[in-house]
Write a protein that holds these residues in place. Sequence first.
Motif, PDB file in Angstrom:
ATOM      1  N   LYS A 173      72.345  50.521 -26.162  1.00  0.00           N
ATOM      2  CA  LYS A 173      72.595  50.996 -24.797  1.00  0.00           C
ATOM      3  C   LYS A 173      73.101  52.426 -24.847  1.00  0.00           C
ATOM      4  O   LYS A 173      72.806  53.227 -23.964  1.00  0.00           O
ATOM      5  CB  LYS A 173      73.630  50.100 -24.128  1.00  0.00           C
ATOM      6  N   VAL A 174      73.903  52.701 -25.882  1.00  0.00           N
ATOM      7  CA  VAL A 174      74.363  54.068 -26.100  1.00  0.00           C
ATOM      8  C   VAL A 174      74.114  54.415 -27.561  1.00  0.00           C
ATOM      9  O   VAL A 174      74.424  53.629 -28.438  1.00  0.00           O
ATOM     10  CB  VAL A 174      75.875  54.209 -25.817  1.00  0.00           C
ATOM     11  N   LEU A 175      73.526  55.577 -27.777  1.00  0.00           N
ATOM     12  CA  LEU A 175      73.309  56.041 -29.148  1.00  0.00           C
ATOM     13  C   LEU A 175      74.433  57.020 -29.478  1.00  0.00           C
ATOM     14  O   LEU A 175      74.643  58.007 -28.775  1.00  0.00           O
ATOM     15  CB  LEU A 175      71.948  56.731 -29.239  1.00  0.00           C
ATOM     16  N   LEU A 176      75.181  56.698 -30.538  1.00  0.00           N
ATOM     17  CA  LEU A 176      76.308  57.543 -30.912  1.00  0.00           C
ATOM     18  C   LEU A 176      75.929  58.335 -32.152  1.00  0.00           C
ATOM     19  O   LEU A 176      75.483  57.767 -33.139  1.00  0.00           O
ATOM     20  CB  LEU A 176      77.534  56.675 -31.202  1.00  0.00           C
ATOM     21  N   MET A 177      76.085  59.660 -32.084  1.00  0.00           N
ATOM     22  CA  MET A 177      75.720  60.492 -33.243  1.00  0.00           C
ATOM     23  C   MET A 177      76.933  61.323 -33.644  1.00  0.00           C
ATOM     24  O   MET A 177      77.429  62.142 -32.864  1.00  0.00           O
ATOM     25  CB  MET A 177      74.533  61.382 -32.896  1.00  0.00           C
ATOM     26  N   ASP A 178      77.393  61.103 -34.869  1.00  0.00           N
ATOM     27  CA  ASP A 178      78.602  61.772 -35.348  1.00  0.00           C
ATOM     28  C   ASP A 178      78.220  62.963 -36.224  1.00  0.00           C
ATOM     29  O   ASP A 178      77.950  62.795 -37.405  1.00  0.00           O
ATOM     30  CB  ASP A 178      79.452  60.770 -36.144  1.00  0.00           C
ATOM     31  N   GLU A 179      78.189  64.138 -35.657  1.00  0.00           N
ATOM     32  CA  GLU A 179      77.739  65.352 -36.369  1.00  0.00           C
ATOM     33  C   GLU A 179      76.530  65.035 -37.236  1.00  0.00           C
ATOM     34  O   GLU A 179      76.563  65.196 -38.459  1.00  0.00           O
ATOM     35  CB  GLU A 179      78.862  65.922 -37.228  1.00  0.00           C
ATOM     36  N   PRO A 180      75.451  64.566 -36.597  1.00  0.00           N
ATOM     37  CA  PRO A 180      74.349  64.013 -37.394  1.00  0.00           C
ATOM     38  C   PRO A 180      73.693  65.040 -38.310  1.00  0.00           C
ATOM     39  O   PRO A 180      73.151  64.686 -39.333  1.00  0.00           O
ATOM     40  CB  PRO A 180      73.365  63.520 -36.332  1.00  0.00           C
ATOM     41  N   PHE A 181      73.761  66.310 -37.944  1.00  0.00           N
ATOM     42  CA  PHE A 181      73.047  67.308 -38.744  1.00  0.00           C
ATOM     43  C   PHE A 181      74.000  68.267 -39.444  1.00  0.00           C
ATOM     44  O   PHE A 181      73.591  69.284 -39.979  1.00  0.00           O
ATOM     45  CB  PHE A 181      72.068  68.090 -37.856  1.00  0.00           C
ATOM     46  N   GLY A 182      75.273  67.924 -39.437  1.00  0.00           N
ATOM     47  CA  GLY A 182      76.296  68.829 -39.963  1.00  0.00           C
ATOM     48  C   GLY A 182      76.119  69.166 -41.430  1.00  0.00           C
ATOM     49  O   GLY A 182      76.474  70.244 -41.867  1.00  0.00           O
ATOM     50  N   ALA A 183      75.555  68.213 -42.194  1.00  0.00           N
ATOM     51  CA  ALA A 183      75.459  68.432 -43.639  1.00  0.00           C
ATOM     52  C   ALA A 183      74.120  69.042 -44.049  1.00  0.00           C
ATOM     53  O   ALA A 183      73.839  69.152 -45.227  1.00  0.00           O
ATOM     54  CB  ALA A 183      75.674  67.103 -44.365  1.00  0.00           C
TER      55      ALA A 183
END
Lengths: 317, 263
Positions: B157-167
């Motif tokens: 229902k909600v997609l959570l992305m935690d600094e997905p491209f940070g690395a």
Amino acid sequence: MSTVIAFSTAARVEPQRLETSAPMNMPARQADMAAANIERQPPVPTMETATAPVSRTRTRVAAILRAVILPTFTFLAVLAVWAFVNAKITSDIPAPAEAWTRAVEVLGSPFYDAGPNDMGIGWQVLYSLGRVMAGFALAVVVGIPVGFLMGASRAIHQACYPLVQILRPVSPLAWLPIGLLVFQAKDPSAIFVIFITSIWPVIVNTAAGVQAIPQDYLNVARVLRLGKLEVTRRILIPATLPHILTGMRLSLSVAWMVIVAAEMLTGGIGIGFYVWDEWNNLNVASIIVAIGVIGLVGILLESVMNLAQRHFDYNRR
Amino acid sequence: MSYLNISNVDVVFPTANGAYIALREVHLEIEKGEFIAIIGHSGCGKSTVLNVVAGLLPATRGGVLLENREVNSPGPDRAVVFQNHSLLPWLTVYENVRIAVDKVFGKSKSKAERHDWTVHNLKLVHMEHALDKLPGAISGGMKQRVGIARALAMEPKVLLMDEPFGALDALTRAHLQESVMEIQATLNNTVLMITHDVDEAVLLSDRIVMMTNGPAATVGEILPVDLPRPRNRLELADDPTYNHYRAEVLRFLYERQRRPEAA
């Protein structure tokens, strides 16, 4: 293109170094692979292409030769020292040639059976391996669950760790009298000693493996709402397997060392007692042959564990 | 009532030197289909907000409502794309997604359907060529693509992305951003993304939530990004509106929330 890159890095709060330069209009997958390839690309050979394969074979042959020649030198040096000891220091140590004759004799009929007190070296080794395997298997069956509990629960870790610390450095042979007292028989006592030998590395490595599981994997499990059994089967066991295998490998090689000493004390059929028996017969050439056999079996056990690691350890597949 | 309601959340960590207030009165209302970026300096508690929504971290006060129901434990309805991809290294690319598909659709889909759904999601992120590879054999950008596929496959229902491209390096990052926009155009998910990249925030999101510095971090300002979609980074580079939004965010971060140690 360069302007795009410039603004996207300049405006970052925590800028990162720009590492690759691939065309912007490349499909995503290709660009990802290009980025990966740049890191992996081998250095460009400077030699002419026509001579390259030839000299590559040449380096390969040289490497193989070195791998054969250098150990041969070491081996010859040891033989020289051995011959010197025989010639100048004590002739009780048989000459290399004498040991060789004995080796041909002993290894020529490894499985003869002339009653319980006179069996071929093959039988001796198999009996010893049987004891090692029994003790090792028991240690694995007990040690892995205990290690898991210690790794998973702080309380259990605190409760058990001091005991493990105290018992781990104790020579397993110190347990032999206890084994003899409890079991009143030689075989179970030797197996018990191997069990004690093998269990500490298994416990310690399993516990360390469980503790080393990244929180990320467990978060994945939580998001997926995996049950306790599923977490164990799908996350904990595969994640700790490399550690467990390392522990098993350490255990097995030490167990093979300890069985020789244990059998010297308990007697019966086995490579350790064989060494002791030949010593009593002052048959030193046989002892030297036995030392060689023990070493070879050790290498064999090591390579079996290596094979297992290559098969089950995702890091090494 | 909005679709996702982060309602006056406080997060307090007990430490040896007394309680540390990480978040204070974080309030955020998100509509269905919105793409929200949370931006702030590192250490300001952005990830803490995401972890509370994910249910991985309990709120000390306040709570999270999703479709008017309180959520306080993790679940696949709030799939997380972790910063370090978090693929299980002993499973292949396919198996990493399949484990999620089996768990979420084990009862509602047949075996063949689950297989198709797994492959479908890997196709969405352009990873269908590497189904049988282990994560150790693919690049960082590809791993993150698989991480996104795994999250999408849960139909959250909600997609959570935690600094997905940070690395990731800048180019790989740009390609993944394109992929996310492309997927968002088809699926129209509700997305909550943590980032520290101003361009990423402006390019991807409908609203940018700017957080104040911790301790006791909270929502400082919310900037609606009114740029038409599909968005093209090359065209936007010279777009005055786009640059205005960037400047707004930069001003917030560097003038009003300048990091004490950077001053």
